[in-house]
Design a protein around this motif. Structure first.
Motif, PDB file in Angstrom:
ATOM      1  N   PHE A  11      34.711   7.615 -17.447  1.00 61.16           N
ATOM      2  CA  PHE A  11      35.558   6.790 -16.216  1.00 61.16           C
ATOM      3  C   PHE A  11      35.539   5.439 -17.342  1.00 61.16           C
ATOM      4  N   PRO A  12      37.154   4.325 -16.935  1.00 61.17           N
ATOM      5  CA  PRO A  12      36.357   2.888 -16.876  1.00 61.17           C
ATOM      6  C   PRO A  12      35.493   2.020 -16.189  1.00 61.17           C
ATOM      7  N   VAL A  20      32.168   4.431 -18.797  1.00 56.74           N
ATOM      8  CA  VAL A  20      31.029   5.543 -18.040  1.00 56.74           C
ATOM      9  C   VAL A  20      31.441   6.272 -18.846  1.00 56.74           C
ATOM     10  N   ALA A  22      29.985   9.559 -17.064  1.00 56.59           N
ATOM     11  CA  ALA A  22      29.015  10.143 -16.054  1.00 56.59           C
ATOM     12  C   ALA A  22      28.527  11.264 -16.744  1.00 56.59           C
ATOM     13  N   PRO A  41      17.845  11.996 -10.837  1.00 52.59           N
ATOM     14  CA  PRO A  41      18.242  10.936 -10.309  1.00 52.59           C
ATOM     15  C   PRO A  41      18.967  10.882 -10.266  1.00 52.59           C
ATOM     16  N   GLY A  45      24.575  11.269 -12.638  1.00 48.52           N
ATOM     17  CA  GLY A  45      25.901  12.441 -13.122  1.00 48.52           C
ATOM     18  C   GLY A  45      26.064  13.391 -12.186  1.00 48.52           C
ATOM     19  N   SER A  47      27.254  14.082  -8.828  1.00 55.89           N
ATOM     20  CA  SER A  47      28.133  14.610  -7.889  1.00 55.89           C
ATOM     21  C   SER A  47      29.445  15.066  -9.111  1.00 55.89           C
ATOM     22  N   THR A  48      29.404  13.474  -9.891  1.00 57.99           N
ATOM     23  CA  THR A  48      30.797  13.922 -10.985  1.00 57.99           C
ATOM     24  C   THR A  48      31.001  15.593 -11.933  1.00 57.99           C
ATOM     25  N   GLU A 168      24.431  17.605  -1.915  1.00 59.97           N
ATOM     26  CA  GLU A 168      23.845  16.932  -1.361  1.00 59.97           C
ATOM     27  C   GLU A 168      23.971  17.368   0.054  1.00 59.97           C
TER      28      GLU A 168
HETATM   29  N1  LIG Z   1      35.269   7.111 -10.164  1.00 63.28           N
HETATM   30  C1  LIG Z   1      34.432   6.438 -10.924  1.00 63.28           C
HETATM   31  N2  LIG Z   1      34.329   5.405 -11.728  1.00 63.28           N
HETATM   32  C2  LIG Z   1      33.646   4.487 -12.423  1.00 63.28           C
HETATM   33  N3  LIG Z   1      32.072   5.180 -12.641  1.00 63.28           N
HETATM   34  C3  LIG Z   1      32.396   6.306 -12.212  1.00 63.28           C
HETATM   35  C4  LIG Z   1      33.183   6.942 -11.162  1.00 63.28           C
HETATM   36  N4  LIG Z   1      32.177   8.363 -10.897  1.00 63.28           N
HETATM   37  C5  LIG Z   1      30.693   7.537 -10.644  1.00 63.28           C
HETATM   38  N5  LIG Z   1      30.932   6.762 -12.055  1.00 63.28           N
HETATM   39  C6  LIG Z   1      29.829   6.471 -12.659  1.00 63.28           C
HETATM   40  O1  LIG Z   1      29.266   7.830 -12.986  1.00 63.28           O
HETATM   41  C7  LIG Z   1      27.523   7.938 -13.044  1.00 63.28           C
HETATM   42  C8  LIG Z   1      27.090   9.125 -12.418  1.00 63.28           C
HETATM   43  O2  LIG Z   1      27.895   9.333 -11.236  1.00 63.28           O
HETATM   44  P1  LIG Z   1      27.486   9.758 -10.178  1.00 63.28           P
HETATM   45  O3  LIG Z   1      27.946   9.494  -8.716  1.00 63.28           O
HETATM   46  O4  LIG Z   1      27.543  11.493 -10.976  1.00 63.28           O
HETATM   47  O5  LIG Z   1      26.434  10.218  -9.677  1.00 63.28           O
HETATM   48  P2  LIG Z   1      24.942  11.026  -9.121  1.00 63.28           P
HETATM   49  O6  LIG Z   1      23.967  11.609 -10.039  1.00 63.28           O
HETATM   50  O7  LIG Z   1      25.300  12.010  -8.578  1.00 63.28           O
HETATM   51  O8  LIG Z   1      24.342   9.677  -8.288  1.00 63.28           O
HETATM   52  P3  LIG Z   1      24.058   9.325  -6.374  1.00 63.28           P
HETATM   53  O9  LIG Z   1      23.084  10.567  -6.681  1.00 63.28           O
HETATM   54  O10 LIG Z   1      23.560   7.781  -6.266  1.00 63.28           O
HETATM   55  O11 LIG Z   1      25.607   9.929  -6.250  1.00 63.28           O
HETATM   56  C9  LIG Z   1      27.343   6.261 -12.341  1.00 63.28           C
HETATM   57  O12 LIG Z   1      27.289   5.399 -13.758  1.00 63.28           O
HETATM   58  C10 LIG Z   1      28.326   5.828 -11.921  1.00 63.28           C
HETATM   59  O13 LIG Z   1      28.348   4.757 -11.663  1.00 63.28           O
END
Ligand SMILES: Nc1ncnc2c1ncn2[C@@H]1O[C@H](COP(=O)(O)OP(=O)(O)OP(=O)(O)O)[C@@H](O)[C@H]1O
Length: 338
Positions: A11-12, A20, A22, A41, A45, A47-48, A168
């Motif tokens: 991602f930008p 970033v 992800a 944790p 990544g 949710s992505t 989640e």
């Molecule tokens: N649309 C986006 N634009 C920029 N950065 C993003 C975007 N979506 C996610 N990120 C970044 O990608 C990384 C992974 O995020 P993600 O939400 O997938 O993690 P996660 O494990 O699900 O965390 P959480 O449990 O806190 O939701 C993080 O650094 C987040 O800030």
């Protein structure tokens, strides 16, 4: 059923220059009917990753196959079609407040052009399945968190998906509702033969329902596999996270050798103790440990201080390993002491 090959998502960076990463080269395979977990944790990544499986996010590179269809090769219109076979359940339920429970379950059927009578019949059937047959007319505001999530699960099942993604799904619920929702997910998997991919930051959720899991850290898969294998694999980071290795009491840092023993489903700790005490005549003290139910089996990690006839220790380690028991010698008490 779900296959990710070397998937990357960049991602930008939000509000600043740069980017970033992800998800950073994740490969993952989930078999038909499997209940798989992705745990890690915050920010790792998760949710992505789940949004990449149904292509709500397109990967920067790598491929995503679901139910035999290579989604990453399909144009958007066909991805939308394919997404119908992928149900999704969210942390905050995402129900329509203005609609009843039945109205929420009917919503995806309306969007797919199913007629009114059939929608009603199907919503009734699904609300019965999730144990809310008597709350069809209730609005979300009149339901508890656990009940809202049950409605959301019924809604996700309305279009008869083959895959269910849960992001989640129990993180906003109390312990009792969490247990109920996890039992429901496991039951719908069993009864409908679904493939489930569940994202969570809680090891207790993985332990309660998953057959397999991957551990994600900074966008990469650090470890993974069927829980039964992971738990008995020496040095497995996921195994250690699921069943943390016990530590010895610092006050007792004196004589004796320490053995860390992992007892898996069909090798009960009594067998370990019988070998050490009964057959080899060693004196054994349990210095720490726990035994828990994981993936329906009974697993434990015990820290045993063995004294009296320590000369027989090599023999003991050998015999336990020959019996398929994971046993590690812990170098010195002080090293594992808190
Ligand atoms: N649309 C986006 N634009 C920029 N950065 C993003 C975007 N979506 C996610 N990120 C970044 O990608 C990384 C992974 O995020 P993600 O939400 O997938 O993690 P996660 O494990 O699900 O965390 P959480 O449990 O806190 O939701 C993080 O650094 C987040 O800030």
């Amino acid at each position: 059923m779900i296959e990710l090959k070397d998937v990357r998502k960049v991602f930008p960076a939000r509000g600043q220059a740069g980017e970033v990463v992800a998800v950073d080269g994740v490969s993952l395979a989930v078999d038909r009917g499997e209940f798989a977990g992705v745990v890690g944790p915050s920010g790792s990544g998760k949710s992505t990753l789940v949004r990449l499986v149904n292509l709500l996010e397109r990967p920067t590179s790598g491929s995503v196959t679901v139910d035999g269809q290579l989604l990453t090769e399909l144009p958007d219109e066909q991805v939308r079609q394919a997404r119908r076979s992928i149900g999704m359940v969210f942390q905050h339920f995402e129900l329509l407040d203005s609609r009843t429970a039945a109205g929420n379950v009917e919503h995806p059927l309306e969007l797919s052009g199913v007629g009114r009578a059939e929608r009603r019949r199907r919503a009734g059937e699904l609300l019965d399945l999730v144990g809310l047959g008597d709350r069809a007319g209730a609005r979300p505001a009149q339901l508890s968190g656990g009940q809202k999530q049950r409605v959301a699960i019924a809604r996700a099942l309305a279009v008869r998906p083959t895959v269910l993604l849960c992001d989640e799904a129990t993180s906003a619920l109390d312990q009792a509702s969490t247990t109920g929702v996890l039992e429901l997910l496991r039951r719908v998997r069993d009864e409908l033969g679904l493939t489930v991919l569940l994202i969570t930051h809680e090891m207790s959720v993985v332990k309660a329902v998953c057959d397999s899991a991957v551990l994600l850290d900074r966008g990469r898969v650090v470890d993974g596999g069927r829980l039964a294998d992971v738990l008995t694999r020496p040095g497995s980071p996921l195994g250690d996270a699921l069943l943390p290795a016990p530590v010895a009491d610092a006050g007792a840092a004196h004589d004796g050798a320490l053995l860390r023993v992992t007892v898996a489903d069909r090798t009960p700790e009594t067998l370990v103790l019988q070998t050490l005490i009964g057959e080899l005549g060693l004196a054994v003290e349990i210095a720490g440990g726990s035994v828990e139910t994981v993936a329906g089996g009974r697993y434990g990690r015990l820290l045993l201080r063995v004294t009296g006839g320590v000369a027989g220790l090599d023999d003991a380690v050998h015999r336990l390993r020959a019996g398929g028991i994971l046993v590690e010698r812990v170098a010195a008490t002080a090293e594992v002491a808190r």
